[in-house]
Design an enzyme around this catalytic site. Structure first.
Site, PDB file in Angstrom:
ATOM      1  N   CYS A   3       0.845  -1.190   0.000  1.00 22.46           N
ATOM      2  CA  CYS A   3       0.000   0.000   0.000  1.00 22.46           C
ATOM      3  C   CYS A   3       0.883   1.243   0.000  1.00 22.46           C
ATOM      4  O   CYS A   3       1.583   1.516   0.985  1.00 22.46           O
ATOM      5  CB  CYS A   3      -0.910   0.012   1.223  1.00 22.46           C
ATOM      6  SG  CYS A   3      -1.907   1.520   1.335  1.00 22.46           S
ATOM      7  N   CYS A  11      -1.710   6.954   5.622  1.00 22.44           N
ATOM      8  CA  CYS A  11      -2.856   6.216   6.161  1.00 22.44           C
ATOM      9  C   CYS A  11      -2.333   5.092   7.032  1.00 22.44           C
ATOM     10  O   CYS A  11      -1.446   4.337   6.615  1.00 22.44           O
ATOM     11  CB  CYS A  11      -3.724   5.658   5.030  1.00 22.44           C
ATOM     12  SG  CYS A  11      -5.142   4.699   5.613  1.00 22.44           S
ATOM     13  N   CYS A  14      -4.665   0.226   8.399  1.00 23.55           N
ATOM     14  CA  CYS A  14      -4.227  -1.178   8.482  1.00 23.55           C
ATOM     15  C   CYS A  14      -2.975  -1.246   9.359  1.00 23.55           C
ATOM     16  O   CYS A  14      -1.845  -1.309   8.869  1.00 23.55           O
ATOM     17  CB  CYS A  14      -3.941  -1.728   7.090  1.00 23.55           C
ATOM     18  SG  CYS A  14      -5.388  -1.741   6.009  1.00 23.55           S
ATOM     19  N   CYS A  87      -7.341   2.511  -2.789  1.00 18.25           N
ATOM     20  CA  CYS A  87      -7.030   1.665  -1.632  1.00 18.25           C
ATOM     21  C   CYS A  87      -7.090   0.185  -2.024  1.00 18.25           C
ATOM     22  O   CYS A  87      -8.089  -0.270  -2.588  1.00 18.25           O
ATOM     23  CB  CYS A  87      -8.019   1.946  -0.504  1.00 18.25           C
ATOM     24  SG  CYS A  87      -7.856   0.819   0.903  1.00 18.25           S
ATOM     25  N   GLN A 211     -21.716  -7.950   6.906  1.00 20.47           N
ATOM     26  CA  GLN A 211     -20.282  -8.237   6.997  1.00 20.47           C
ATOM     27  C   GLN A 211     -19.535  -7.671   5.790  1.00 20.47           C
ATOM     28  O   GLN A 211     -20.027  -7.741   4.649  1.00 20.47           O
ATOM     29  CB  GLN A 211     -20.041  -9.747   7.089  1.00 20.47           C
ATOM     30  CG  GLN A 211     -20.592 -10.391   8.348  1.00 20.47           C
ATOM     31  CD  GLN A 211     -19.790 -10.050   9.594  1.00 20.47           C
ATOM     32  OE1 GLN A 211     -18.839  -9.263   9.549  1.00 20.47           O
ATOM     33  NE2 GLN A 211     -20.163 -10.626  10.727  1.00 20.47           N
ATOM     34  N   PHE A 240     -29.407 -11.000  18.158  1.00 20.43           N
ATOM     35  CA  PHE A 240     -28.524 -10.046  17.465  1.00 20.43           C
ATOM     36  C   PHE A 240     -28.368 -10.540  16.022  1.00 20.43           C
ATOM     37  O   PHE A 240     -27.263 -10.610  15.481  1.00 20.43           O
ATOM     38  CB  PHE A 240     -27.162  -9.928  18.138  1.00 20.43           C
ATOM     39  CG  PHE A 240     -27.197  -9.763  19.638  1.00 20.43           C
ATOM     40  CD1 PHE A 240     -27.366  -8.517  20.219  1.00 20.43           C
ATOM     41  CD2 PHE A 240     -27.072 -10.865  20.467  1.00 20.43           C
ATOM     42  CE1 PHE A 240     -27.402  -8.367  21.604  1.00 20.43           C
ATOM     43  CE2 PHE A 240     -27.103 -10.727  21.852  1.00 20.43           C
ATOM     44  CZ  PHE A 240     -27.274  -9.476  22.425  1.00 20.43           C
ATOM     45  N   GLU A 261     -33.369  -8.592  16.524  1.00 17.74           N
ATOM     46  CA  GLU A 261     -32.353  -7.603  16.160  1.00 17.74           C
ATOM     47  C   GLU A 261     -32.948  -6.209  16.364  1.00 17.74           C
ATOM     48  O   GLU A 261     -34.109  -5.974  16.032  1.00 17.74           O
ATOM     49  CB  GLU A 261     -31.937  -7.815  14.704  1.00 17.74           C
ATOM     50  CG  GLU A 261     -31.233  -6.673  14.021  1.00 17.74           C
ATOM     51  CD  GLU A 261     -29.876  -6.369  14.618  1.00 17.74           C
ATOM     52  OE1 GLU A 261     -29.591  -5.163  14.811  1.00 17.74           O
ATOM     53  OE2 GLU A 261     -29.109  -7.322  14.883  1.00 17.74           O
ATOM     54  N   CYS A 333     -17.073 -10.788  17.624  1.00 20.12           N
ATOM     55  CA  CYS A 333     -16.082  -9.921  16.976  1.00 20.12           C
ATOM     56  C   CYS A 333     -15.130  -9.315  18.002  1.00 20.12           C
ATOM     57  O   CYS A 333     -14.328  -8.447  17.673  1.00 20.12           O
ATOM     58  CB  CYS A 333     -16.776  -8.819  16.175  1.00 20.12           C
ATOM     59  SG  CYS A 333     -17.834  -7.736  17.167  1.00 20.12           S
TER      60      CYS A 333
END
Length: 375
Positions: A3, A11, A14, A87, A211, A240, A261, A333
């Site tokens: 990148c 940036c 990441c 990107c 996602q 959820f 949800e 997550c």
């Protein structure tokens, strides 16, 4: 993944990019194992890797610069715009769309919002692509002042970019780093983007969570189905549930599926999917998942939970322990809150754990866990 923006120090999104990818996976796995040190795990499954570039289906672009020369990307600490059109996280189909949008911004008179001056209209551009080929574009504006002008020139954009199946405007009037507001105005004929994972039809609406790594997400849902195949599944709760991905993958024709949800937009997507699949015994409701569960008196055969980063929390854990569902499938997550929640679930054996790398080049992980009630 190479990148140039990262190498130039422009940036740092990441943060783990300098790490070899095999090291990234090993570090994430080690972190999860360390968090679960005090909890016996019957079987660890190997991590599911991701493509290292072009894996994201969604771009969130801050719009800065001027109306004649807008910049799409991020704003650095000095308040300067950084162009991220190229990107390498995004599919190659994104850059041509963004380049077409640059002159369109001027035609629509969408002056980029200036954070320090609190002036301007266009705050963000949000672009999502389905694996089925269509795209959804959202303009996040400070107000509806430019809405009529945007509508007037929109047909020209649609002619240039016919892949834009869904186009909307979101009104975000608050001077805060909030991505979107409550009001969504659909400008296209379609209001939802069609998606499909593992032959399960799914839908993406402007204000529903979906996602961002479709290849790995499809494997995650498929694994959930495989892990629950041999179970008794007369009743299933998907708490959820989002757009219903987990529940719709695991439910059978005879299963009574209840999906809960808080997002009404996501629930609308789940209902559309259930109808398309011909599932009759489904009930999707826009409610607080914990509040719904603790007011019930019996447990389902399978409890699916996919909470936000805060986890399911003490109240829901207490409810689960009291009603004793036979099996829990927990997709997290945030491994730290996952470990805390599992420690609270007394009377359950942690049968399987597997890492799914939905978020390469970052410290974030998605972890799927199967818990079985001990006799």
């Amino acid at each position: 993944m190479f990148c140039p923006r990262y190498d130039a120090g422009q940036c740092r999104s990441c943060q783990w990019l300098p790490k070899e990818y095999v090291t990234q996976l090993a570090d994430k796995q080690a972190k999860i194992e360390q968090l679960l040190t005090d909890i016996p795990v019957t079987e660890w499954y190997p991590p599911v890797p991701s493509a290292q570039s072009r894996f994201r289906n969604k771009a969130k672009m801050v719009v800065s610069g001027s109306v004649e020369r807008p910049i799409l990307g991020i704003v650095n600490p000095e308040g300067e715009g950084v162009d991220l059109i190229d990107c390498p996280l995004y599919p190659e189909t994104f850059a041509p769309v963004f380049r077409q949008l640059l002159p369109f911004i001027a035609k629509a008179g969408l002056t980029p919002y200036h954070i320090a001056r609190r002036k301007g209209e266009l705050k963000y551009l949000l672009l999502t692509e389905s694996t089925q080929g269509g795209m959804m574009l959202r303009f996040v504006l400070r107000s509806d002042k430019k809405l009529d002008q945007l509508k007037k020139v929109l047909p020209e954009l649609q002619q240039c970019l016919p892949q834009l199946t869904v186009i909307s405007v979101n009104i975000q009037p608050v001077h805060m780093a909030i991505m979107e507001g409550e009001q969504e105005i659909i400008l296209s004929d379609a209001s939802a983007l069609a998606e499909s994972f593992n032959r399960i039809p799914l839908w993406i609406r402007p204000q529903s969570f979906f996602q961002t790594n479709p290849e790995v997400a499809a494997k995650l849902y498929l694994t959930a189905r495989e892990w629950t195949q041999g179970l008794k599944l007369d009743t299933l709760w998907d708490l959820f549930c989002g757009v219903g991905g987990f529940g719709l993958h695991c439910a059978r024709v005879e299963t009574h599926l209840t999906g809960i949800e808080i997002s009404a937009e996501a629930i609308a997507c789940a209902k559309d999917s259930a109808r398309k699949l011909g599932l009759k015994n489904t009930e999707f409701r826009a409610l607080d998942a914990t509040r719904y569960a603790v007011n019930e008196e019996s447990a389902p055969d399978l409890l699916l939970v996919n909470p936000p980063r805060r986890g399911i929390g003490q109240a829901l854990c207490d409810f689960i322990v009291s009603v004793k569902p036979a099996v829990i499938l927990y997709s997290s997550c945030n491994p730290e809150t996952l470990a805390k929640d599992i420690a609270r679930l007394q009377g359950y054996r942690l049968e399987r754990v597997q890492l799914f790398d939905l978020f390469p080049h970052t410290a974030h992980s998605e972890v799927l866990s199967l818990l079985i009630r001990e006799q």
